[in-house]
Scaffold this active site. Sequence first.
Site: not given
Length: 394
Positions: A33-34, A107, A213, A291
């Site tokens: 992961e960057q 998230r 939400y 993505d």
Amino acid sequence: MTAKTVAVVGAGMGGLTAALALTKKGFDVRVYEQASELREVGAGLQLGPNAMRVYAALGLDAVISRFSFVPDAHAVRSWKTGAVISSTRMKGIYEKRYGIGYHAMLRADLQNALAAALPSGALHLGKKCAGVENRAGSATVRFDDGSSVDADVVVGADGIHSVIRESLFGPDKPRFTGMVAYRGTVPIASLPEGLLAPDITVYIGPHASVVYYCIRPGELVSWVALVEEDSWRRESWSEAGDVDALMRRYEGWCPVVNEIFSRAEHCFKWALFGRDPLPCWTSGRVAILGDAAHPMLPYLAQGACMAIEDGYVLADELGKLPDEPENGLRQYEAARLPRASRVQLMSRERARINQLPSLPARIARNIRFIVDKLIDPERHTYKIEWIYGYDVTR
């Protein structure tokens, strides 16, 4: 040659789900992961039954339930009055219909839960990908610090600006949609009591829409405002937005909308670009997902869900053909590309329908929503049961 080692580039939802599923299949997985740390980005996400089935299969559904909120319904409301145009019951219904419920959560909470479930030492931070190369029987990932790693398989889960995708297929040519998204979170305790319904709530109006939400569970409200704006074209989640300017843009909308905005200490903005489905996602020992493979507009809340499905299916197909990893990746592509492409295109169409500029067109749309509910009260307003009912774990 048997695939034993897998390098996953990107520690988003798709990359971490793939890594966990691959680990459970017996692969030696490393995630690169960057970012230098997994930090909260202040954004919510929605996990439909199709995504929740994956996490149930991976043994994470109980952990997710502790951090998530289960909405009562999906409600579409008038931009001006706030009146409900169409509502689909979810809580208690989806558990019976699909075998598992609909969840909304922060998230970062999901990202941390996935990372914690990986074996110790599997996650490597501060590793920015510079490119990938297929070799005879393996693939090599290069990083911008000059280092590199070899693996039997490389998975590009490095997001909308994927270096892996560009290395394999060249740069993409996204089209600016003319839409900009603003997002933020607000403590529910800071809002007037009873202001918000415990639903996935969508206000649809001319040239714009708003979604809110509850998350974590019922402590925060996550919101996204989608608005036509030609002056901003940066596709970045970390750019600061102007709350006051956003409120001026939504002047005249249902007061609930600006009440939510007014309690946000800060917000972020990013431009929305449209991309056509890719014809392929794999090359040799390298595949892309999420993505990186099928970036989609947020109007169906399926971007993360599709990446989660991708990760599970990729691991499953490689597990079926460990001695033929290239064939396994092609099987993954064949299983996933048609479905993800369909959702990608449907998300684009939903943007158009939700934000119709013409008053007569909006009236006709609303009448269709109402008539559809009279004919079948349990059917989702967007007619997306085919998305929620799909089970990649079978």
